[in-house]
Design a protein around this motif. Structure first.
Motif, PDB file in Angstrom:
ATOM      1  N   GLU A  52      12.017  40.625   5.026  1.00  0.00           N
ATOM      2  CA  GLU A  52      11.304  40.570   6.301  1.00  0.00           C
ATOM      3  C   GLU A  52      11.079  39.117   6.730  1.00  0.00           C
ATOM      4  N   PRO A  97      10.829  36.029   8.772  1.00  0.00           N
ATOM      5  CA  PRO A  97      10.803  35.781  10.215  1.00  0.00           C
ATOM      6  C   PRO A  97      11.979  34.935  10.697  1.00  0.00           C
ATOM      7  N   LYS A 136      14.377  36.391  13.621  1.00  0.00           N
ATOM      8  CA  LYS A 136      14.471  35.637  14.877  1.00  0.00           C
ATOM      9  C   LYS A 136      15.936  35.322  15.203  1.00  0.00           C
ATOM     10  N   PHE A 138       8.825  36.597  20.070  1.00  0.00           N
ATOM     11  CA  PHE A 138       8.786  36.927  18.641  1.00  0.00           C
ATOM     12  C   PHE A 138       7.494  36.417  18.010  1.00  0.00           C
ATOM     13  N   HIS A 142       4.618  38.471  18.487  1.00  0.00           N
ATOM     14  CA  HIS A 142       4.783  39.812  17.906  1.00  0.00           C
ATOM     15  C   HIS A 142       5.100  40.874  18.957  1.00  0.00           C
ATOM     16  N   LYS A 163      10.427  42.351  17.354  1.00  0.00           N
ATOM     17  CA  LYS A 163      10.755  42.085  15.956  1.00  0.00           C
ATOM     18  C   LYS A 163      12.209  42.440  15.669  1.00  0.00           C
TER      19      LYS A 163
END
Length: 640
Positions: free
Chosen positions: A396, A398, A402, A428, A431, A434
């Motif tokens: 997961e 980021p 992205k 992103f 939030h 995603k």
């Protein structure tokens, strides 16, 4: 030691390193130092052995040195249009050719057979490399002309070959070519896939009046002649040079460092004469360098859409091809190890034939080790090395999420207008999105987005319209967009053609996938694993629910029949990208393939591919070889 002597000693060192294929400074730096020395010598005198007067020549033990019957001179160089105007001769036609960045060789044919090949060397003598030249596939060993003939050409390595073979040992294609032509073992040289373009007729028994006539003669007897233009108007010449540097250069498959301009009329050349080093009837108009030397300051580690952690070199600003650059990719951790790269190392940064700057070589060692990070700088997950590449193990992360969104929205994928990198990062980080599926629910929070600084009604409406419009993208673009590892645009298109819908593709085994042309073992295994992953299945189902296309439309018969059932092969650089011509062929009922066979109806040949394997195969099979103008005549349109 005087300033003049120091400058001459430095330039001699740089000349010899360049001649041996190990440049110590960039072309731009060299030209600056060379011109400074010339100005000093204008005031204080010019020694006969000055670098401004002689051509460097480095002999290799084991290669025979041969004297040239006629001096092979260098060219005077100019860097701006002011000096070009000074050289220009009004009323004379000017022949213009790309100045290939390779090594000059003198070829001799006798009784239609390739009889000798000698490097230019210092212009008066050079090394015999016939055993190497015989490995160049684009150069014919036999020609139709049976009398004695001598011609000059440039041996080079195309960008594609350089990218395939270079492991960081060479700074650029010219360096690799310089090493290859001086090998004693022709079998090793053959693996370097050298190429050649002929640019000058030195001698023959033909009575010709212009250089262009000479080049057409060479072309007609089967030699791979460099692309050549003839112009007379000075302003048009300047415009051509400017456009060539800005636009044409980046489309070429081989390296060039400028254009060569020559008086076309051979009688006028005799009148103008030459100096001890350069002819007065020709000049080289040099372009800005596509590589530069600098010092590695620090390394940043970036996480990509596949989780790969890529090292990025940071350094003081340098200028390449008119662009200021402060960072460049270091490829992977394996490259750092192979090059023994350290902080403080002197490095070569290149932007040739590519938009993304990259470090291609380390010239010397630095003073501090570069260590692979143990943890991802974004999510903190462990970083593991798999071969030469490092990967973030976070599922997961980021950084990965992205980059996947940026890829999904990119021009080559879903091409979503209004969803640039900065917009994606903003949404992103808040939030709001995603996964790619979240893009298709943004209309539900449009008012919230409009309240953001810089996001008004017009911008948000354009963004939402772009997202809605993307639902009409064809299956092949959707497949490429969902980020299947190792799956590029070409193979995505091949899979869509083979399986027609996502359900059939997801059900295919690795063995079945390998049956598709272009899909290798690793790619097949990776694709099969991708479609077993629960998160990927969930994403596909969500995108289906939002109305994205996962079914290929049945191919429709073209309404145009000008090229019906005709098979074309395209080779070389044309006025527009190859895809443009392939689309025209298909739209008119024809078919474009990649190789010449008995089923081929026409070979469309660009001027830079004369004498290549496809050219020879077409001649052998008696297949018509046409240029762009003839192609448009077949289509029934006008040549642009």
């Amino acid at each position: 030691m005087s300033k003049n002597a120091v400058s001459r000693e430095q330039l001699s060192l740089f000349d010899m390193a360049y001649e041996q294929g190990n440049p110590l400074i960039s072309d731009t730096e060299y030209e600056k130092k060379y011109n400074e020395l010339k100005k000093l010598e204008e005031k204080h005198g010019v020694p006969v052995d000055s670098p401004t007067q002689v051509i460097p020549f480095s002999r290799v033990k084991g290669l025979e040195v041969v004297k040239h019957p006629k001096p092979m001179l260098s060219l005077n160089k100019v860097n701006d249009f002011v000096d070009l105007r000074k050289w220009f001769v009004p009323g004379q036609q000017i022949l213009i050719q790309p100045k290939l960045d390779g090594l000059t060789v003198v070829l001799k044919y006798e009784n239609g057979e390739l009889a000798d090949a000698v490097l230019r060397g210092d212009g008066y003598e050079g090394e015999r490399i016939l055993h190497i030249v015989r490995t160049i596939q684009s150069l014919p060993q036999q020609i139709s002309y049976q009398e004695k003939l001598e011609a000059r050409g440039e041996i080079f390595i195309p960008f594609k070959v350089f990218e395939e073979l270079n492991n960081g040992e060479y700074a650029n294609p010219r360096s690799m070519a310089a090493g290859a032509v001086r090998l004693l073992d022709a079998n090793i040289a053959a693996k370097r896939k050298l190429d050649i373009k002929i640019f000058d007729l030195v001698s023959s028994n033909e009575e010709l009046k212009t250089d262009f006539e000479q080049l057409m003669f060479l072309f007609n007897i089967g030699l791979p002649v460099v692309d050549t233009k003839v112009k007379e108007n000075l302003e048009k010449i300047i415009s051509y040079c400017s456009h060539y540097e800005r636009e044409t250069r980046k489309t070429l498959p081989y390296p060039i460092d400028g254009l060569v301009l020559k008086i076309n009329d051979l009688a006028m050349r005799e009148k103008m004469g030459e100096t001890s080093k350069t002819p007065k009837w020709a000049i080289a108009f040099k372009f800005e360098s596509e590589e530069e030397f600098t010092t590695l300051g620090c390394v940043q580690w970036q996480v990509g859409k596949t989780g790969q952690v890529t090292p990025v070199a940071i350094f003081d600003p340098i200028k390449i091809d008119g662009v200021i650059i402060t960072k460049a990719t270091l490829h992977n951790y394996g490259f750092i190890q192979e090059q023994n790269l350290k902080l403080g190392s002197r490095i070569v940064v290149a932007r040739a034939n590519d938009v993304i700057p990259k470090v291609v070589k380390a010239v010397n060692e630095g003073n501090a080790e570069i260590t692979l990070p143990k943890n991802c700088s974004i999510c903190g997950a462990a970083v593991k090395l798999n071969g030469a590449n490092a990967y973030c193990t976070g599922t997961e992360c980021p950084g990965q999420l992205k980059e996947k969104l940026i890829h999904f929205c990119s021009r080559d994928a879903m091409d979503i207008k209004g969803m640039g990198e900065e917009t994606i990062k903003t949404l992103f980080n808040l939030h709001y999105i995603k996964t790619p599926a979240d893009l298709y629910t943004l209309h539900q929070i449009a008012d919230r987005i409009k309240s953001l600084d810089g996001y008004g009604d017009k911008k948000v409406r354009a963004m939402l319209d772009g997202i809605e419009e993307s639902k009409h993208q064809p299956f092949q673009k959707v497949l490429y967009a969902i980020n299947v590892p190792y799956l590029g645009r070409t193979n995505a298109k091949a899979l869509v053609k083979e399986f027609r819908n996502i359900d059939s593709l997801m059900a295919a085994s690795a063995e079945r996938l390998r049956e598709v042309e272009g899909i290798g073992n690793i790619t097949a295994e990776t694709i099969a694993e991708f479609f077993k992953d629960e998160n990927n299945i969930k994403l596909i189902n969500e995108l289906k629910a939002h109305g994205l296309c996962f079914v290929s439309e049945e191919p429709q018969e073209s309404s145009e029949t000008a090229l019906k059932d005709m098979v074309f092969v395209i080779s070389g650089t044309l006025s527009k990208p190859r895809q443009f011509f392939e689309d025209v062929i298909v739209a008119n009922g024809g078919k474009a393939t990649g190789s010449v066979s008995r089923k081929t109806n026409y070979l469309i040949l660009g001027p830079d591919k004369s004498g290549t394997a496809k050219h020879k195969q077409a001649e052998k099979l008696g297949i018509p070889i046409i240029n762009e103008e003839t192609f448009w005549q077949l289509v029934g349109g006008e040549f642009e």
